[in-house]
Design a protein around this motif. Structure first.
Motif, PDB file in Angstrom:
ATOM      1  N   GLU A  12      -2.462   6.123  58.615  1.00 33.85           N
ATOM      2  CA  GLU A  12      -3.260   4.624  58.364  1.00 33.85           C
ATOM      3  C   GLU A  12      -2.952   3.534  59.163  1.00 33.85           C
ATOM      4  O   GLU A  12      -3.224   2.334  60.400  1.00 33.85           O
ATOM      5  N   THR A  13      -1.560   3.346  58.470  1.00 29.70           N
ATOM      6  CA  THR A  13      -1.345   1.409  58.520  1.00 29.70           C
ATOM      7  C   THR A  13       0.577   2.145  59.448  1.00 29.70           C
ATOM      8  O   THR A  13       0.596   1.070  60.240  1.00 29.70           O
ATOM      9  N   VAL A  16       3.030   3.311  46.066  1.00 25.56           N
ATOM     10  CA  VAL A  16       3.153   3.249  47.960  1.00 25.56           C
ATOM     11  C   VAL A  16       2.456   1.915  48.422  1.00 25.56           C
ATOM     12  O   VAL A  16       2.927   2.156  49.661  1.00 25.56           O
ATOM     13  N   ASP A  17       1.385   1.147  47.907  1.00 30.47           N
ATOM     14  CA  ASP A  17       1.660  -0.123  48.676  1.00 30.47           C
ATOM     15  C   ASP A  17       2.681  -0.952  48.845  1.00 30.47           C
ATOM     16  O   ASP A  17       3.051  -0.919  49.968  1.00 30.47           O
ATOM     17  N   ILE A  29       4.864   0.879  51.064  1.00 28.56           N
ATOM     18  CA  ILE A  29       3.876   0.727  52.874  1.00 28.56           C
ATOM     19  C   ILE A  29       4.259  -0.987  53.589  1.00 28.56           C
ATOM     20  O   ILE A  29       4.571  -0.662  54.790  1.00 28.56           O
ATOM     21  N   GLU A  80      -1.662  10.260  47.791  1.00 27.21           N
ATOM     22  CA  GLU A  80      -1.726   8.828  47.913  1.00 27.21           C
ATOM     23  C   GLU A  80      -0.751   8.030  49.490  1.00 27.21           C
ATOM     24  O   GLU A  80      -1.383   7.905  50.582  1.00 27.21           O
ATOM     25  N   PHE A  81       0.710   8.712  49.979  1.00 31.00           N
ATOM     26  CA  PHE A  81       0.733   8.318  50.318  1.00 31.00           C
ATOM     27  C   PHE A  81       0.236   9.009  51.795  1.00 31.00           C
ATOM     28  O   PHE A  81       0.233   8.670  52.838  1.00 31.00           O
ATOM     29  N   ASP A 103      -2.374   9.972  52.954  1.00 32.11           N
ATOM     30  CA  ASP A 103      -3.616   8.951  53.275  1.00 32.11           C
ATOM     31  C   ASP A 103      -3.329   7.105  54.221  1.00 32.11           C
ATOM     32  O   ASP A 103      -3.504   7.110  54.767  1.00 32.11           O
ATOM     33  N   ARG A 104      -2.499   7.228  53.292  1.00 32.49           N
ATOM     34  CA  ARG A 104      -1.844   5.760  53.381  1.00 32.49           C
ATOM     35  C   ARG A 104      -1.301   5.437  55.024  1.00 32.49           C
ATOM     36  O   ARG A 104      -1.703   5.170  55.557  1.00 32.49           O
ATOM     37  N   TYR A 105      -0.083   6.619  55.226  1.00 31.35           N
ATOM     38  CA  TYR A 105       0.780   6.115  55.764  1.00 31.35           C
ATOM     39  C   TYR A 105       0.611   6.297  57.109  1.00 31.35           C
ATOM     40  O   TYR A 105       0.880   5.638  58.539  1.00 31.35           O
TER      41      TYR A 105
END
Length: 476
Positions: free
Chosen positions: A256-257, A214-215, A218, A249-250, A252-254
């Motif tokens: 936000e960023t 995911v990192d 992103i 995980e995606f 949560d992260r997507y």
């Protein structure tokens, strides 16, 4: 070394990005080589060759467009000296194309490592006859067939696609949506798709499904967001929703960023309340899913798609209740399909309330199980030159109801959008108005894509330009 890629992309395109070429270009540039790209018109390629003087010209070829590339390469080889390489799906599943005059090599399968090795050996003047993934035709015309190497195990080690390669081909207004791949591979074995043959080719040589972290995914989107205009992200993985932990995980992260709406490919058998909630949390605007046929027996026995009509309908209901647009993929003129079966496909799209139902006419591509069956059932003569580039326009099958099915494919979306017209459509498909239907179907598709599936803000002037490109072939 200087490498020129030739693709279907034309000047001032507004459509699909040649992602495979962008990955190859990035890998070559990261290893010190120079790359350019050109559309497949002779005048354009000729001009780039005069300016760039490439030692290697690589053609990215799909079945249907392949005769045009063969003829283009032949004309160029009569005028210039270079090593010509054919790659892409057609070369992978029909490497025999190398027998055509002027073709020096055919690349089979995944291209980054294979192309780099070929480029470096050509640059060194070394022997290239045993480079893995390549069929090579030597100066005496002798053919050297080599096996594929293992799949790249860790996609995170690859550079990001070389989107700068196509900047000069942008339309007057830079594109505002980009394509991204977070992984390679598909867990399904659909008979109309080449994935099964691809994994047979690589049996014992790597994992079928490989994915970026995911990192890393992103990071790539952020790099594009910082460099280009970006209103919409389009994930073109065969199936974006195959790993729930990754999607958790995606989700949560997507948001936000990135905080940009996205489209992704899904399969209806995987849709459940938890998955829909994750997509919504992540910011999914629209999804693309394959219904293919509304007839359960054809879908299961002919296409090897094990999902029920009710599963499809329930999945679409959940997605739409969560506020997502649903774009469906459908195939008409399938082997064994009747006109009544085709109207079953239209009916299930109505019941799903599809925001746009895309329709392709079945093409018996090489390497596919259904393509082999079409030949066995004497519905296709096996001549790949009879497969045309316009897979949404013509069917190459010897189908008793072909013309009616071709007409229905053009009127299909109107029937889904306006169900009361279905009875009229059953009459219209008998009329010889294929070109008229095709024109209006393209208009409607363009409207739905730009306003529903891949929404974009555009001025009136740019909208007119985009329509001209879309209808008259200036764009991809």
């Amino acid at each position: 070394m200087r490498i020129l890629f030739v693709t279907e992309v034309l000047k001032e395109y507004i459509g699909t990005v040649p992602m495979g070429i962008l990955y190859l270009s990035a890998y070559l540039r990261a290893n010190g080589h120079k790359t350019r790209i050109a559309g497949m018109e002779f005048k354009e390629v000729d001009g780039v060759i005069k300016e760039f003087n490439p030692q290697l010209v690589c053609y990215s070829v799909t079945t249907g467009i392949h005769p045009l590339f063969v003829e283009l390469n032949k004309r160029l080889k009569e005028k210039y000296s270079f090593f010509s390489a054919f790659g892409g799906p057609h070369a992978t599943f029909f490497p025999e194309i190398i027998a055509q005059e002027g073709i020096d090599g055919a690349c089979i399968g995944e291209g980054e490592l294979a192309l780099l090795e070929l480029v470096e050996k050509l640059g060194q003047g070394a022997d290239i006859r045993q480079v893995q993934n390549w069929w090579i035709k030597d100066a005496e015309g002798i053919l050297h067939k080599n096996p594929v190497r293992p799949l790249i195990p860790d996609l995170n080690l690859l550079p990001f696609p070389d989107r700068d390669l196509i900047r000069e081909y942008e339309s007057p207004r830079p594109r505002r949506f980009w394509f991204f791949l977070t992984g390679r591979g598909c867990p399904y074995n659909c008979t109309y798709c080449f994935n099964q043959a691809y994994y047979d080719l690589y049996k014992g040589k790597g994992n079928r499904i490989r994915r970026l972290t995911v990192d890393r995914a992103i990071e790539e989107i952020l790099s594009v967001k910082e460099t280009f205009s970006l209103d919409l992200v389009n994930f073109i993985d065969d199936c974006f929703v195959i790993e729930m932990d990754w999607l958790e995980e995606f989700a949560d992260r997507y948001p936000e960023t990135i905080k940009i709406p996205f489209n992704c490919n899904i399969t209806f058998d995987r849709i459940n309340k938890r998955l829909v909630a994750l997509l919504k949390r992540a910011g999914c605007y629209s999804v693309t899913g394959g219904i293919e046929s509304g007839n359960p027996e054809i879908r299961k026995e002919v296409l090897n798609r094990k999902v029920s009509n009710q599963q499809i309908i329930d999945a679409c209901r959940m997605l739409k209740e969560a506020g997502m647009r649903v774009f469906t993929q459908n195939i008409l003129a399938l082997p064994k399909e009747t006109l009544g079966n085709a109207f079953e496909t239209l009916d299930i799209n109505i019941r799903c309330r599809a925001d746009y139902p895309h329709v392709s006419l079945y093409q018996p591509y090489p390497g596919t199980r259904l393509g082999e069956l079409a030949i066995k059932w004497k519905m296709f003569d096996g001549n790949l030159d009879n497969i045309k580039p316009a897979f949404s326009k013509y069917s190459p099958l010897h189908h008793p109801q072909k013309r009616k099915l071709e007409n229905l494919s053009k009127l299909f979306a109107f029937g889904v959008e306006f169900p009361f017209t279905v009875s009229f459509i059953k009459v219209l498909i008998h009329l010889p108005l294929h070109r008229v239907y095709h024109f209006f179907s393209k208009l409607w598709k363009g409207y739905c894509f730009k306003s529903r599936v891949f929404p974009q803000k555009m001025s009136f002037r740019y909208a007119i330009y985009a329509i001209k490109c879309y209808l008259f072939g200036y764009g991809g």
